[in-house]
Write a protein that holds these residues in place. Structure first.
Motif, short mmCIF file in Angstrom:
data_model
loop_
_atom_site.label_atom_id
_atom_site.label_comp_id
_atom_site.label_asym_id
_atom_site.label_seq_id
_atom_site.Cartn_x
_atom_site.Cartn_y
_atom_site.Cartn_z
N LEU A 46 0.82 -1.21 0.00
CA LEU A 46 0.00 0.00 0.00
C LEU A 46 0.86 1.27 0.00
CD1 LEU A 46 -2.96 -0.78 2.43
CD2 LEU A 46 -2.69 -1.38 0.04
N LEU A 96 -4.86 7.94 -1.17
CA LEU A 96 -5.82 7.24 -0.32
C LEU A 96 -6.39 8.16 0.75
CD1 LEU A 96 -6.93 4.30 -0.06
CD2 LEU A 96 -5.26 3.96 1.76
N LEU A 101 -9.72 4.21 4.46
CA LEU A 101 -9.32 2.81 4.55
C LEU A 101 -10.15 2.14 5.63
CD1 LEU A 101 -7.45 0.44 3.86
CD2 LEU A 101 -5.77 1.37 5.45
N SER A 114 0.78 7.67 2.58
CA SER A 114 -0.64 8.02 2.41
C SER A 114 -0.95 9.30 3.18
CB SER A 114 -1.53 6.87 2.90
OG SER A 114 -1.26 5.70 2.15
N LEU A 155 -4.67 10.45 3.81
CA LEU A 155 -5.60 9.57 4.53
C LEU A 155 -6.35 10.34 5.63
CD1 LEU A 155 -6.50 6.58 4.62
CD2 LEU A 155 -4.83 6.25 6.44
#
Length: 240
Positions: free
Chosen positions: A116, A122, A125, A142, A145
Motif C-alpha cells: 500500500l 488514499l 481505509l 498516504s 488519509l
C-alpha cells in the motif's frame, strides 16, 4: 465505448472470461456474485475508476489489478475467503496511485497487508472486522488519509498515529496494550477507542485541538484521563 458494467447479484456467475476489449470501462460492479471464483482479465481497463467486489465470497485470489492506474474506489468487503495457500494476499495495488477509497471490511482471513506504499491519494481505509490482522500496512506515503476504521481488529497489538487522520475508529481492538501514541494525529476530529480493555495510557490527546468526539468507554485498564484542556472544539465525550 461501454463505461459502466453492472453484474451485481448474478449469484450463479462463477467465471467471466474476457473483458479485454472494454478499454473505456470506468465502473465495474460484481458485488454479490457469490459464486465468482476469479476475476476477468482487466489488464486493458486503464480507465477503470470503481471496482466493487463486495460479497464475492468465493474469491480466493485477486490478480491483474496492477495496470489499473485510474482506480479510485476498490471494495473487497465480505470477501471472506480471500487467500492463496496459507498466505492471505491482496492484489498488487502499487500502481494505483489514484486510489482514494479501499474497503477490506470483513476480510476475516486477512492477517497481513502489503503493497500500500504507493497509495498517495488514499483518503479512506476500512479494515473493520479483519479479525486476523496482526499489524497495519505501511501507510507512511498516504499523506491524504482522512478516515481509518479498525473496528474489531482483535489481533492488532500496536498502532502509531498518522498526521492527516481526521477520523479514527479503534473500538474492540482487544489486543492493544500499554500506551497509544496519537501525538502525530493533530488533525483528529473523531476518535473512538471504546472497549480496549488492556489499554493503560493514551498519549498526545492534549494536542488534539480539533477534536469533536471522544469515546473511551469500557477502557477498563485506563489509569488516568488525558488532559483535554486544549480541546476547545470537543462536543461529545463518552467515558462510560
Amino acid at each position: 465505448m461501454l463505461e459502466e458494467l453492472n453484474l451485481s447479484q448474478c449469484q450463479k456467475l462463477h467465471e467471466i472470461e474476457d473483458l479485454k476489449g472494454l478499454k473505456s470501462l470506468k465502473t465495474l460492479d460484481l458485488s454479490y456474485c457469490t459464486t465468482l471464483e476469479r476475476l476477468p482479465d482487466l489488464l486493458n481497463s486503464e480507465m477503470l475508476e470503481e471496482l466493487n467486489l463486495s460479497q464475492c465470497q468465493k474469491l480466493h485470489e485477486i490478480e491483474g489489478l496492477k495496470g489499473l492506474k485510474s482506480l479510485k474506489t476498490l471494495d473487497l468487503s465480505y470477501c471472506t475467503t480471500l487467500e492463496r495457500v496459507r498466505v492471505v494476499t491482496l492484489p498488487d495495488l502499487s500502481n494505483s496511485e489514484m486510489l482514494e477509497e479501499l474497503n477490506l471490511s470483513q476480510c476475516r482471513k486477512l492477517h497481513e497487508i502489503e503493497g500500500l506504499k504507493g497509495l498517495k491519494s488514499l483518503k479512506t481505509l476500512n479494515l473493520s472486522y479483519c479479525i486476523a490482522l496482526e499489524k497495519l500496512p505501511d501507510l507512511s506515503n498516504s499523506e491524504m488519509l482522512k478516515e481509518l476504521n479498525l473496528f474489531r481488529c482483535l489481533k492488532l497489538h500496536q498502532f502509531a498515529g498518522l498526521k492527516s487522520l481526521e477520523m479514527l475508529d479503534l473500538p474492540c481492538c482487544t489486543a492493544l496494550e500499554r500506551s497509544l501514541d496519537l501525538s502525530n494525529s493533530k488533525m483528529l476530529k473523531k476518535l473512538k477507542i471504546a472497549q480496549c480493555p488492556k489499554l493503560h495510557e493514551i498519549e498526545g490527546l492534549e494536542s488534539l485541538k480539533s477534536l469533536k468526539t471522544l469515546d473511551l468507554s469500557y477502557c477498563t485498564a485506563l489509569e488516568r484521563l488525558p488532559d483535554l484542556s486544549n480541546s476547545e472544539m470537543l462536543e461529545e465525550l463518552n467515558l462510560f
